[in-house]
Motif scaffolding. Structure first.
Motif, mmCIF file in Angstrom:
data_model
loop_
_atom_site.group_PDB
_atom_site.id
_atom_site.type_symbol
_atom_site.label_atom_id
_atom_site.label_comp_id
_atom_site.label_asym_id
_atom_site.label_seq_id
_atom_site.Cartn_x
_atom_site.Cartn_y
_atom_site.Cartn_z
ATOM 1 N N ASP A 199 -3.275 12.526 -5.930
ATOM 2 C CA ASP A 199 -3.163 11.646 -4.929
ATOM 3 C C ASP A 199 -3.120 9.837 -5.836
ATOM 4 O OD1 ASP A 199 -3.855 13.335 -3.417
ATOM 5 O OD2 ASP A 199 -5.267 12.585 -2.314
ATOM 6 N N SER A 200 -3.796 9.931 -6.867
ATOM 7 C CA SER A 200 -3.630 8.409 -7.481
ATOM 8 C C SER A 200 -2.427 8.044 -7.918
ATOM 9 C CB SER A 200 -4.825 8.599 -8.572
ATOM 10 O OG SER A 200 -4.533 9.710 -9.497
ATOM 11 N N ARG A 201 -1.544 9.265 -8.343
ATOM 12 C CA ARG A 201 -0.206 8.661 -8.992
ATOM 13 C C ARG A 201 0.971 8.420 -7.993
ATOM 14 N NH1 ARG A 201 1.380 13.895 -12.577
ATOM 15 N NH2 ARG A 201 3.201 12.752 -12.815
ATOM 16 N N TYR A 202 0.311 8.276 -6.639
ATOM 17 C CA TYR A 202 1.552 7.854 -5.574
ATOM 18 C C TYR A 202 1.690 6.281 -5.701
ATOM 19 C CZ TYR A 202 2.086 12.434 -3.528
ATOM 20 O OH TYR A 202 2.461 13.516 -3.210
ATOM 21 N N PRO A 203 2.745 5.524 -5.706
ATOM 22 C CA PRO A 203 4.042 6.359 -5.521
ATOM 23 C C PRO A 203 4.321 7.144 -6.758
ATOM 24 C CG PRO A 203 4.430 4.204 -6.149
ATOM 25 C CD PRO A 203 3.100 4.151 -5.717
ATOM 26 N N VAL A 204 5.021 8.361 -6.507
ATOM 27 C CA VAL A 204 5.273 9.446 -7.665
ATOM 28 C C VAL A 204 6.577 8.700 -8.474
ATOM 29 C CG1 VAL A 204 5.761 11.818 -8.481
ATOM 30 C CG2 VAL A 204 4.394 11.257 -6.116
ATOM 31 N N GLU A 205 6.341 8.586 -9.689
ATOM 32 C CA GLU A 205 7.295 8.134 -10.580
ATOM 33 C C GLU A 205 8.308 9.140 -11.059
ATOM 34 O OE1 GLU A 205 5.752 5.877 -13.764
ATOM 35 O OE2 GLU A 205 5.394 3.823 -12.532
ATOM 36 N N VAL A 206 9.723 9.139 -10.901
ATOM 37 C CA VAL A 206 10.388 10.287 -11.341
ATOM 38 C C VAL A 206 11.632 9.608 -11.940
ATOM 39 C CG1 VAL A 206 9.674 12.047 -9.553
ATOM 40 C CG2 VAL A 206 11.809 10.246 -8.972
ATOM 41 N N GLY A 235 0.769 -1.251 0.043
ATOM 42 C CA GLY A 235 -0.034 -0.086 0.108
ATOM 43 C C GLY A 235 0.712 1.377 -0.005
ATOM 44 N N PHE A 236 0.842 1.921 -1.155
ATOM 45 C CA PHE A 236 1.539 3.308 -1.306
ATOM 46 C C PHE A 236 0.384 4.253 -1.237
ATOM 47 C CE2 PHE A 236 4.549 0.365 -3.611
ATOM 48 C CZ PHE A 236 5.581 0.745 -2.771
ATOM 49 N N THR A 237 0.312 5.132 -0.306
ATOM 50 C CA THR A 237 -0.738 6.097 0.125
ATOM 51 C C THR A 237 -0.146 7.508 0.026
ATOM 52 O OG1 THR A 237 -1.004 5.748 2.302
ATOM 53 C CG2 THR A 237 -2.242 4.373 0.895
ATOM 54 N N HIS A 238 -1.176 8.430 -0.626
ATOM 55 C CA HIS A 238 -0.542 9.701 -0.315
ATOM 56 C C HIS A 238 -0.610 10.144 1.172
ATOM 57 C CE1 HIS A 238 -1.986 14.111 -0.437
ATOM 58 N NE2 HIS A 238 -1.000 14.393 -0.973
ATOM 59 N N LYS A 239 0.193 10.941 1.598
ATOM 60 C CA LYS A 239 -0.135 11.419 3.121
ATOM 61 C C LYS A 239 -1.065 12.665 3.376
ATOM 62 C CE LYS A 239 4.321 9.596 4.276
ATOM 63 N NZ LYS A 239 3.761 8.443 5.345
ATOM 64 N N ASN A 240 -1.924 12.702 3.982
ATOM 65 C CA ASN A 240 -2.724 13.896 4.176
ATOM 66 C C ASN A 240 -2.224 14.781 5.241
ATOM 67 O OD1 ASN A 240 -5.246 12.744 2.783
ATOM 68 N ND2 ASN A 240 -5.524 11.585 4.606
ATOM 69 N N PRO A 241 -2.862 16.123 5.009
ATOM 70 C CA PRO A 241 -2.089 17.323 5.932
ATOM 71 C C PRO A 241 -1.998 16.908 7.463
ATOM 72 C CG PRO A 241 -3.712 18.142 4.408
ATOM 73 C CD PRO A 241 -3.772 16.668 4.283
ATOM 74 N N TYR A 242 -0.902 17.296 7.681
ATOM 75 C CA TYR A 242 -0.732 16.961 9.498
ATOM 76 C C TYR A 242 -1.282 18.143 10.351
ATOM 77 C CZ TYR A 242 2.919 13.525 7.870
ATOM 78 O OH TYR A 242 3.576 12.758 7.234
#
Length: 834
Positions: free
Chosen positions: A647-654, A612-619
């Motif tokens: 968010d759907s692009r996480y993990p971010v490919e670079v 599970g790679f998930t985008h982190k919400n605001p802290y």
């Protein structure tokens, strides 16, 4: 009748002018590749000559000095075109020559000039409307003492016309790859007598960094010509390679030449002197080298009556040297050798190119050549009208992931299609096309408004070659300037080039119940980096690649849980990944590697283990005096910070070396508050206390040299850095930062102190400063050109592996869980992206 005659004369003049324009050149280049010694004792060398003109016309070459042999093959093909704005066609002529020895020689272009038709002349430009095109290539196929192979020249190419806005400083970063690992410089020729240049020098708006081969344009607001053809700025360069240490080149006649590294003094200018030699003699060698003949060699030639004779005798050695009056010639022999060397000057006739003429095939002298090879690279820069913004991504298009970074080495294999994905974007302009130059047969497919696909399938003729592929994105917008009139304004992106390294085939991977075996044929890149290659786990002596390798193949056999093997999973399989890399194992991070060979084995599983790679919400935090506030850490597409990565692009490919744009933003209801980022570090795990880390910002001071900070509000911190990878078995990247809030304008707060190089910090104003809070974002997923999916690595799973019995599954899961419990479990590779 008189009016009819006048009309016919005007039409004739128009046709003549159009013809003169139609056959003129925007630039050209020459590359050569030694093909080795043939069974009959001769040598073959292949030339690839590129010239660009509106007509696709191509001029031929002639021998400049030395034994140039005879041409045995010749084919021509169009490798790039643009008929929208600049109307040019780039033609590549591929020829093969057979020469009697591997002694140095040179060829020059063109052989044919006709001013009235434009044959052999530059396109009308800011410097001249009648400048001849001149190109010269110096070829040396001597056997190198360091590689024991024929010397290879640098590899490069460029699109013939590059368009830049007048008001924007731009850098054209040329990609130059040297197969021998030599040091390369891009020199601006200044002497037209050497046939290296027709105009010589640079326009005042341009400069060249010889080290990086980067051409820089500085805006000149006093210049812009509305006559279309006079906005072309010609660029003439000589690409030269120099050994990094003293080496010797050996020739078939028993002679050899010593080549020296390029000294700092020579790097800034061409320091050669003219040496009078017979222009068609194999003895025409660089004056900056030392040529020694075998003891049994005797050379005798005749002299002209007007020469001056100087005789120098060494102990037990007789040396006679006869030269022209203005020439200095030095001959070094062994103490027991008698050598007589005489040079003859042959008169030549220079004809002004105002009529159709045939250029002589020989010249009476050559310039000394300290370099191993000399390759011409010439192109035109068109300086166009101003654009409203010089920021890439606004009007000037910008490349985004998964576009390979500039200068990337892409593995390619004979009879397998190399696929290159290119993504380009601009906010205020429309992407019209991707302009590409590369090998013959390269195909371009448009997938969407921003996405393109380049495909090329190497053949046996391309084996062991390094093929450059260059491209830029072309956009347009309508610029209204007077009532209903408008201007159709084209805008080009940066020039981006990659090198396709063609091998015979890719890796062969065999997966067994307990181990992975990989076999890779040693191509040129592998042989060049062989002493630096290692698996992910480089500290284990049993993982040494030399143990099972042989003269033709790299061979490694490792157990499933050794040598830094990464354990990953998808919905159906447990995947064991490793790789062979040339990255320096003693460094923490890397941004470019010559060799990256990934391999893997996949085993089916029964349980559903999700990473599970998930985008982190605001802290969200609450501090006394500051109430409730949030920090949001996000990645963005470009330095405009307008398009946040979804968010759907996480993990971010670079990709390696591409810029990662990041923003930390605070939200609070308290007025007059500012954000301060005290530290940022990268880790391979989602754990800020990881023992493996890379410092980006420390005590408010930027530590990574690629970091750029962009302006924002008091509650925003915007920065970018080049993408990298962790070396070894840690391919993931998370970014963790320590942040705090301060009351604006209060002295003594951490925010007011800024960068503090030492660990000492001033007294903290508790009421005016919040606590430090740790926030993170990621992961970044590194997309390498050599990933198994991208490079087509074959995964040969035996049928016995497909039907693994329960005990093996249990073992796989146990290994998986043990590695995870020991904090050695590592996620999918990460990278930095735009």
């Amino acid at each position: 009748m008189a009016s009819l005659t006048l009309l016919l004369l005007n039409l004739l003049l128009m046709v003549s002018a159009a013809s003169a324009w139609y056959y003129r050149y925007y630039g050209g280049s020459v590359a050569f590749t030694p093909k080795g010694r043939q069974p009959d004792g001769t040598f073959e060398v292949e030339f690839r000559d590129r010239q660009a003109s509106p007509s696709c016309y191509q001029n031929s070459y002639t021998c400049y000095y030395g034994d140039c042999g005879t041409q045995t093959e010749g084919t021509s093909s169009i490798v790039s075109t643009n008929y929208y704005y600049d109307y040019w066609c780039q033609n590549e002529m591929k020829t093969v020559r057979k020469v009697n020895s591997n002694r140095p020689f040179a060829i020059r272009y063109p052989t044919y000039y006709d001013y009235y038709s434009g044959f052999g002349y530059w396109m009308y430009n800011v410097r001249s409307y009648q400048a001849p095109l001149e190109m010269m290539a110096h070829v040396d196929m001597g056997i190198r003492s360091d590689t024991h192979q024929p010397n290879n020249p640098p590899v490069t190419t460029v699109l013939p016309v590059i368009r830049i806005p007048r008001n924007c400083p731009r850098s054209i970063n040329l990609t130059v790859f040297d197969p021998d690992g030599d040091r390369v410089r891009c020199r601006v020729p200044t002497d037209s007598s050497t046939y290296e240049c027709g105009l010589c020098g640079l326009p005042p708006q341009f400069s060249v960094d010889e080290n990086s081969c980067s051409v820089t344009y500085q805006p000149d607001y006093n210049y812009y010509n509305y006559y279309y053809y006079y906005n072309y700025f010609p660029i003439e360069l000589m690409v030269e390679d120099f050994p990094r240490r003293h080496i010797t080149l050996s020739y078939t006649d028993g002679s050899y030449t010593t080549k020296e590294p390029l000294s700092p003094g020579r790097h800034k200018r061409d320091v050669g002197t003219n040496t009078t030699v017979a222009s068609n003699s194999p003895a025409a060698l660089p004056a900056s080298t030392t040529t020694t003949t075998a003891p049994t060699t005797t050379t005798t030639t005749t002299t002209t009556p007007t020469t001056t004779t100087t005789t120098t005798a060494a102990p037990t050695t007789t040396t006679t040297t006869t030269t022209a009056p203005t020439t200095t010639t030095t001959t070094t022999t062994t103490p027991t050798t008698t050598t007589t060397t005489t040079t003859t000057t042959t008169p030549t006739t220079t004809t002004e190119p105002t009529t159709t003429t045939q250029v002589p095939t020989t010249v009476p002298y050559q310039t000394s050549i300290p370099a191993l090879s000399k390759i011409p690279l010439q192109f035109s820069v068109y300086v166009d009208a101003d654009v409203p913004s010089c920021i890439e991504g606004d009007y000037i298009p910008i490349f985004l992931s998964p576009t390979p970074y500039n200068g990337a080495n892409l593995p390619a294999y004979v009879n397998r299609t190399l696929t290159i994905k290119v993504r380009t974007s601009a906010q205020y302009t429309t992407i019209r096309d991707l302009i590409v130059t590369g090998p013959s047969g390269i195909l371009k497919e448009r997938l969407s408004n921003e996405d393109f696909l380049l495909k090329w399938t190497p053949t046996d003729d391309d084996l062991n070659l390094n093929i450059p592929i260059c491209f830029f994105s072309e956009t347009y917008y309508y610029y209204y300037y007077w009532y209903w009139y408008y201007y159709y304004q084209p805008v080009d992106s940066e020039l981006r080039c990659v090198i396709a390294n063609v091998g015979h085939h890719d890796a062969k991977v065999t997966c067994s119940e307990t181990s992975i075996k990989v076999e890779v044929e040693k191509d040129y890149l592998i042989r060049r980096n062989e002493n630096r290659l290692h698996l992910f786990g480089f500290t284990d002596p049993s993982c040494n690649l030399a143990a099972r390798s042989n003269s033709t193949h790299l061979v490694a056999e490792i157990s499933l849980n050794s040598c830094g093997t990464l354990i990953e999973e998808d919905e159906s399989n447990i995947i064991f990944r490793n790789g062979i890399t040339s990255a320096n194992p003693h460094l923490i991070v890397s941004r470019s590697n010559d060799v990256e060979i990934a391999f893997e084995c996949a085993y089916p599983k029964q349980t559903n283990l999700t990473l599970g790679f998930t985008h982190k919400n605001p802290y969200a935090f609450a501090d006394k005096g500051f109430g409730t506030f949030t920090f949001q850490f996000e990645f963005f597409e470009s330095q405009r910070f307008l398009r946040q990565i979804n968010d759907s692009r996480y993990p971010v490919e670079v990709d390696l070396k591409q810029m990662m744009f990041m923003q930390i933003e605070a939200a609070t209801s308290i007025p007059n508050v500012e954000l301060f980022v005290e530290s940022c570090r990268a880790t391979p795990y989602d754990n800020p206390n990881s023992p493996i880390s890379y410092t980006i910002i420390d005590h408010g001071c930027v530590k990574d040299k690629t970091v750029r900070v962009y302006p924002g509000s008091n509650l925003q911190y915007r920065f970018a850095m080049e993408a990298f990878e962790f070396i070894g078995a840690q391919p993931e990247v998370y970014i963790t930062c320590s942040v705090l809030l301060c009351e604006s304008g209060v002295p003594g707060t951490r925010c007011s102190q800024g960068c503090i190089p030492s660990h000492h910090r001033g007294r903290r104003e508790v009421a005016a400063e919040s606590s430090r809070h740790s926030i993170s974002q990621g992961p970044l997923h590194l997309v390498k050109p050599s990933d198994s999916r991208a490079s087509g690595l074959s995964i040969n799973l035996g049928m016995n592996v497909i039907f693994i019995v329960g005990c093996l599954l249990v073992c796989g899961v146990v290994i998986y869980r043990v590695k995870r419990s020991k904090a050695k479990y590592q996620l999918l590779p990460t990278s930095d992206s735009d």
